[in-house]
Design a protein around this motif. Structure first.
Motif, PDB file in Angstrom:
ATOM      1  N   ILE A   1       0.870  -1.178   0.000  1.00  0.00           N
ATOM      2  CA  ILE A   1       0.000   0.000   0.000  1.00  0.00           C
ATOM      3  C   ILE A   1       0.905   1.226   0.000  1.00  0.00           C
ATOM      4  N   ILE A   2       1.080   1.830  -1.170  1.00  0.00           N
ATOM      5  CA  ILE A   2       2.060   2.909  -1.300  1.00  0.00           C
ATOM      6  C   ILE A   2       1.454   4.193  -1.859  1.00  0.00           C
ATOM      7  N   GLY A   3       0.146   4.218  -2.030  1.00  0.00           N
ATOM      8  CA  GLY A   3      -0.502   5.418  -2.531  1.00  0.00           C
ATOM      9  C   GLY A   3      -1.979   5.419  -2.186  1.00  0.00           C
ATOM     10  N   GLY A   4      -2.618   6.561  -2.398  1.00  0.00           N
ATOM     11  CA  GLY A   4      -4.040   6.662  -2.098  1.00  0.00           C
ATOM     12  C   GLY A   4      -4.310   6.602  -0.604  1.00  0.00           C
ATOM     13  N   MET A   5      -5.398   5.943  -0.235  1.00  0.00           N
ATOM     14  CA  MET A   5      -5.788   5.809   1.166  1.00  0.00           C
ATOM     15  C   MET A   5      -5.828   4.323   1.532  1.00  0.00           C
ATOM     16  N   PRO A   6      -5.159   3.925   2.602  1.00  0.00           N
ATOM     17  CA  PRO A   6      -5.169   2.513   2.984  1.00  0.00           C
ATOM     18  C   PRO A   6      -6.567   1.917   3.117  1.00  0.00           C
ATOM     19  N   LYS A   7      -7.532   2.695   3.601  1.00  0.00           N
ATOM     20  CA  LYS A   7      -8.870   2.141   3.819  1.00  0.00           C
ATOM     21  C   LYS A   7      -9.496   1.630   2.527  1.00  0.00           C
ATOM     22  N   GLN A   8      -8.979   2.076   1.373  1.00  0.00           N
ATOM     23  CA  GLN A   8      -9.487   1.582   0.094  1.00  0.00           C
ATOM     24  C   GLN A   8      -9.190   0.098  -0.114  1.00  0.00           C
ATOM     25  N   PHE A   9      -8.233  -0.428   0.649  1.00  0.00           N
ATOM     26  CA  PHE A   9      -7.862  -1.835   0.522  1.00  0.00           C
ATOM     27  C   PHE A   9      -8.731  -2.753   1.375  1.00  0.00           C
ATOM     28  N   LYS A  10      -9.584  -2.173   2.198  1.00  0.00           N
ATOM     29  CA  LYS A  10     -10.377  -3.013   3.104  1.00  0.00           C
ATOM     30  C   LYS A  10     -11.234  -4.045   2.367  1.00  0.00           C
ATOM     31  N   PRO A  11     -11.913  -3.717   1.260  1.00  0.00           N
ATOM     32  CA  PRO A  11     -12.674  -4.757   0.554  1.00  0.00           C
ATOM     33  C   PRO A  11     -11.802  -5.906   0.057  1.00  0.00           C
ATOM     34  N   LEU A  12     -10.592  -5.605  -0.403  1.00  0.00           N
ATOM     35  CA  LEU A  12      -9.697  -6.669  -0.877  1.00  0.00           C
ATOM     36  C   LEU A  12      -9.247  -7.573   0.265  1.00  0.00           C
ATOM     37  N   ILE A  13      -8.952  -6.967   1.408  1.00  0.00           N
ATOM     38  CA  ILE A  13      -8.515  -7.755   2.552  1.00  0.00           C
ATOM     39  C   ILE A  13      -9.655  -8.614   3.084  1.00  0.00           C
ATOM     40  N   GLU A  14     -10.859  -8.061   3.104  1.00  0.00           N
ATOM     41  CA  GLU A  14     -12.017  -8.859   3.515  1.00  0.00           C
ATOM     42  C   GLU A  14     -12.281  -9.983   2.515  1.00  0.00           C
ATOM     43  N   PHE A  15     -12.072  -9.719   1.236  1.00  0.00           N
ATOM     44  CA  PHE A  15     -12.208 -10.739   0.198  1.00  0.00           C
ATOM     45  C   PHE A  15     -11.224 -11.885   0.441  1.00  0.00           C
ATOM     46  N   TYR A  16      -9.983 -11.534   0.772  1.00  0.00           N
ATOM     47  CA  TYR A  16      -8.987 -12.562   1.081  1.00  0.00           C
ATOM     48  C   TYR A  16      -9.443 -13.431   2.258  1.00  0.00           C
ATOM     49  N   LYS A  17      -9.903 -12.788   3.324  1.00  0.00           N
ATOM     50  CA  LYS A  17     -10.335 -13.529   4.510  1.00  0.00           C
ATOM     51  C   LYS A  17     -11.491 -14.474   4.175  1.00  0.00           C
ATOM     52  N   GLU A  18     -12.453 -13.986   3.410  1.00  0.00           N
ATOM     53  CA  GLU A  18     -13.614 -14.806   3.048  1.00  0.00           C
ATOM     54  C   GLU A  18     -13.206 -16.006   2.213  1.00  0.00           C
ATOM     55  N   GLN A  19     -12.361 -15.782   1.223  1.00  0.00           N
ATOM     56  CA  GLN A  19     -11.952 -16.861   0.330  1.00  0.00           C
ATOM     57  C   GLN A  19     -11.019 -17.850   1.030  1.00  0.00           C
ATOM     58  N   TYR A  20     -10.206 -17.358   1.934  1.00  0.00           N
ATOM     59  CA  TYR A  20      -9.311 -18.222   2.714  1.00  0.00           C
ATOM     60  C   TYR A  20     -10.132 -19.248   3.497  1.00  0.00           C
ATOM     61  N   VAL A  21     -11.168 -18.781   4.169  1.00  0.00           N
ATOM     62  CA  VAL A  21     -12.040 -19.665   4.940  1.00  0.00           C
ATOM     63  C   VAL A  21     -12.863 -20.553   4.009  1.00  0.00           C
ATOM     64  N   LYS A  22     -13.381 -19.972   2.939  1.00  0.00           N
ATOM     65  CA  LYS A  22     -14.209 -20.724   1.993  1.00  0.00           C
ATOM     66  C   LYS A  22     -13.464 -21.913   1.409  1.00  0.00           C
ATOM     67  N   HIS A  23     -12.150 -21.784   1.240  1.00  0.00           N
ATOM     68  CA  HIS A  23     -11.357 -22.870   0.656  1.00  0.00           C
ATOM     69  C   HIS A  23     -10.814 -23.828   1.718  1.00  0.00           C
ATOM     70  N   GLY A  24     -11.344 -23.724   2.930  1.00  0.00           N
ATOM     71  CA  GLY A  24     -11.075 -24.735   3.938  1.00  0.00           C
ATOM     72  C   GLY A  24      -9.794 -24.591   4.720  1.00  0.00           C
ATOM     73  N   HIS A  25      -9.195 -23.403   4.705  1.00  0.00           N
ATOM     74  CA  HIS A  25      -7.935 -23.208   5.423  1.00  0.00           C
ATOM     75  C   HIS A  25      -8.197 -22.774   6.870  1.00  0.00           C
ATOM     76  N   ASP A  26      -7.271 -23.127   7.742  1.00  0.00           N
ATOM     77  CA  ASP A  26      -7.392 -22.865   9.172  1.00  0.00           C
ATOM     78  C   ASP A  26      -7.233 -21.375   9.454  1.00  0.00           C
ATOM     79  N   VAL A  27      -8.271 -20.750   9.956  1.00  0.00           N
ATOM     80  CA  VAL A  27      -8.233 -19.316  10.205  1.00  0.00           C
ATOM     81  C   VAL A  27      -7.172 -18.952  11.235  1.00  0.00           C
ATOM     82  N   GLU A  28      -6.826 -19.894  12.113  1.00  0.00           N
ATOM     83  CA  GLU A  28      -5.792 -19.628  13.111  1.00  0.00           C
ATOM     84  C   GLU A  28      -4.411 -19.470  12.475  1.00  0.00           C
TER      85      GLU A  28
END
Length: 342
Positions: A199-226
């Motif tokens: 994250i080197i430009g703009g506003m960091p908060k703009q990345f929140k949807p992408l990070i939430e997308f990663y979290k959702e897909q990580y769990v959806k594909h059966g990986h250990d959230v821990e």
């Protein structure tokens, strides 16, 4: 929560002489800088790969191997290994060797590369940009997960019942570095790999949807959230007062942004952009320690991070100023952030 520093090995440009400092001088300065970071208990050091006249580091693994012998605690990571133009077998051997030399402190952070100079150097076609990364990442993970590898692809010779040496004491830690591409985020989540966002430009908060997308897909594909690990890597610098930053560091930073921007069609970098980036909403983590610590804490809490990396040598600030920035980070910023997150 881990707090690290990152560098590309930017060379200081001497306006009077009209040339960059020598790579030899910069590399030796870097060793001294990372030794200080290790002594200050900074958690990780991330080193990028470039093949340009304004950077000293084209082979992070060699520099990290040198650092393994003079540090004791700090993790040593590429940031990034341009896997698309590399040989995954050689990369695996290199980072396994660094891991053995450092007693388990090495990490390989793989990326597609926002700089493309390595592609013609190593005979790769930029038209294969995405396909190269997908195939080579697949091979790297097979090497990590299997002692005996059988593999066939398009861009390199097959491996038939092959074991690659040396073998690590534990599986090599592989991360994926991404910019803002949803496909890259999805790939990391699908594979259950740790991810770090530049994250080197703009506003960091703009990345929140992408990070939430990663979290959702990580769990959806059966990986250990821990086991989920998410990091952010941002341009940073630390001074005892803001005036020093704008008067002394801004010229270095702007010069480098303009060197890159000229090749990419960007408008000249302004002091207004610089000051805007340092605002609470901006993507530059620069200024006096208390102010920057608060901003880092907010970012970590906003995204639920497990790692934050301060990229501190953009533009090639002086060795003296980098040593002071590392001192301020290690003695004031890091303790304040970790205390707040307890």
């Amino acid at each position: 929560m881990e707090l690290g520093i990152g560098m590309f090995g930017d060379l200081t440009y001497n306006e009077t002489e009209g040339k960059f400092q020598s790579a030899q001088e910069r590399l030796n300065q870097m060793i001294e800088q990372v030794k200080l970071a290790d002594e200050l208990q900074i958690d990780s050091f991330v080193l990028g790969e470039h093949h340009r006249p304004d950077y000293a580091v084209s082979t992070p693994e060699i520099v990290l191997a040198s650092l393994a012998s003079v540090t004791k605690h700090i993790k040593l990571a590429s940031g990034v290994t341009v896997l698309s133009s590399a040989d995954p077998v050689k990369a695996y051997q290199d980072y396994t060797t660094v891991d053995l030399l450092s007693n388990g402190r090495a990490e390989l952070i793989a990326g597609r590369g926002s700089f493309t100079e390595s592609f013609p150097i190593f005979g790769q076609n930029l038209n294969d940009y995405n396909e190269l990364f997908e195939e080579k990442l697949n091979l790297l993970l097979q090497l990590r997960d299997n002692e005996v590898v059988n593999w066939k692809g398009k861009f390199r010779p097959s491996l038939n019942s092959q074991t690659i040496y040396p073998r690590p004491e534990q599986p090599l830690n592989v991360w994926i570095a991404v910019g803002g591409t949803p496909e890259s985020v999805y790939r990391a989540a699908r594979l259950g790999l740790p991810i770090i966002f530049a994250i080197i430009g703009g506003m960091p908060k703009q990345f929140k949807p992408l990070i939430e997308f990663y979290k959702e897909q990580y769990v959806k594909h059966g990986h250990d959230v821990e086991k989920m690990q998410i990091g952010v890597h941002s341009h940073s610098f630390f001074t005892e007062n803001k005036d020093d930053l704008t008067e002394k560091y801004f010229p270095y930073y702007a010069a480098q942004m303009n060197r890159i921007g000229k090749q990419r069609g960007w408008p000249p970098y302004s002091q207004m952009q610089f000051l805007g980036g340092m605002s609470p909403e901006g993507a530059l983590y620069m200024g006096e320690p208390n102010m920057v610590a608060d901003k880092i804490i907010n970012t970590i809490e906003m995204f639920g991070l497990t790692r934050w990396v301060a990229h501190i040598d953009v533009g090639g600030p002086s060795h003296k100023d980098l040593m002071k920035a590392i001192e301020l980070y290690g003695t004031k910023v890091v303790p304040q952030v970790k205390k707040a997150l307890l």
